[in-house]
Design an enzyme around this catalytic site. Structure first.
Site, short mmCIF file in Angstrom:
data_model
loop_
_atom_site.label_atom_id
_atom_site.label_comp_id
_atom_site.label_asym_id
_atom_site.label_seq_id
_atom_site.Cartn_x
_atom_site.Cartn_y
_atom_site.Cartn_z
N GLU A 1 2.64 0.61 0.56
CA GLU A 1 1.01 0.73 -0.29
C GLU A 1 0.65 1.85 -0.49
OE1 GLU A 1 -3.21 -0.93 1.49
OE2 GLU A 1 -1.67 -0.20 2.69
N CYS B 1 -0.86 -5.18 2.81
CA CYS B 1 -1.05 -4.51 4.22
C CYS B 1 -2.04 -5.72 4.83
CB CYS B 1 -1.91 -3.19 3.92
SG CYS B 1 -1.96 -2.31 5.54
N LYS C 1 -5.74 -6.05 -3.95
CA LYS C 1 -5.70 -6.20 -2.64
C LYS C 1 -6.94 -6.92 -2.39
CE LYS C 1 -5.23 -3.98 1.82
NZ LYS C 1 -5.31 -2.73 2.48
#
Length: 258
Positions: A44, A144, A110
């Protein structure tokens, strides 16, 4: 072969808010990987580390990194994926880019911004998942904190590989290990997690634990060191497991609200 996917997971420290330096380090890793690698997976925010001050990064750096991925992937005939800081207008995104060898760019923003670090105050959350078809595999790449939300990760679109790229801190790495395995098992899918190592500018430590798990939760690859991990994913084996254990046929039907 279309029924096999050779993946390389790059687990390394990241230089704070220095895209050029990170591209340099990562390019050295990528140029040194095994022949016949199909897909390279980076952590990430691989050009900056997990920064909450994206205004420190020049707007041009996002497109520059995508161009770098296209050039390097095209030259080496492989796909590259990972997330970067990306500015679009006045908004910032933690944007995963999946770049194929022909230069095609697929993106995912994300969805679950990390409220504990104030990511939700700085970055716009995404609203749509991404499924990439590559080398005979349907791939769902996520980022994540998305790992903690099984509904968002649920295999409703018959993907074969679930990927999480992360800056997941060492104090909570046990959760990372458990949840990666859980996502593999509950979705009857290969699951890959790529985390960084080292200490960032804010003092947070990262322990790696990048790993590859099969659909039954067995470990194919794992490391806590600075390294490149390799694995070969086999579609035929996955289909065989799904044929014997038809758990996905019993999954719940649902829709997600924006």
């Amino acid at each position: 072969m279309a029924d096999k996917l050779n993946v390389a997971l790059v687990q390394t420290p990241l230089v704070w808010e220095d895209p050029a330096a990170n591209r340099n380090v990562l390019e050295n890793f990528i140029r040194g990987i095994r022949e016949n690698t199909d897909l390279v997976i980076l952590p990430e925010m691989f050009t900056t580390a997990f920064t909450m001050t994206p205004q420190h990064i020049a707007k041009e750096e996002g497109p520059a990194t995508i161009n770098w991925m296209q050039d390097l992937g095209g030259e080496l005939n492989l796909a590259i994926t990972g997330s970067i800081v990306f500015q679009d207008g006045d908004n910032f995104y933690n944007r995963l880019c999946f770049v194929t060898p022909d230069g095609s760019v697929h993106t995912y923003d994300k969805r679950h911004t990390f409220t504990l670090a104030g990511e939700d105050k700085v970055y716009q959350a995404g609203r749509e998942r991404l499924i990439v078809s590559f080398k005979g595999f349907r791939i769902c790449p996520l980022v994540c904190y998305d790992l903690r939300f099984p509904v968002w990760s649920r295999n409703t679109e018959n993907y074969d590989l679930l990927i999480y790229v992360a800056n997941w801190p060492a104090p909570r790495v046990a959760a990372w290990d458990i949840l990666l395995k859980a996502r593999a098992v509950e979705n009857m899918s290969y699951c890959i997690g790529v985390n960084r190592i080292g200490t960032d500018h804010t003092g947070h430590e990262y322990a790696g634990h990048s790993a590859v798990y099969d659909a039954l939760g067995s470990t194919i690859a794992y490391s806590e060191e600075e390294t490149v991990l390799y694995a070969t994913l086999e579609k035929e084996k996955l289909d065989e497991v799904r044929g014997k254990l038809k758990f996905l046929q019993d999954r719940d039907a649902f829709t997600l609200q924006p």
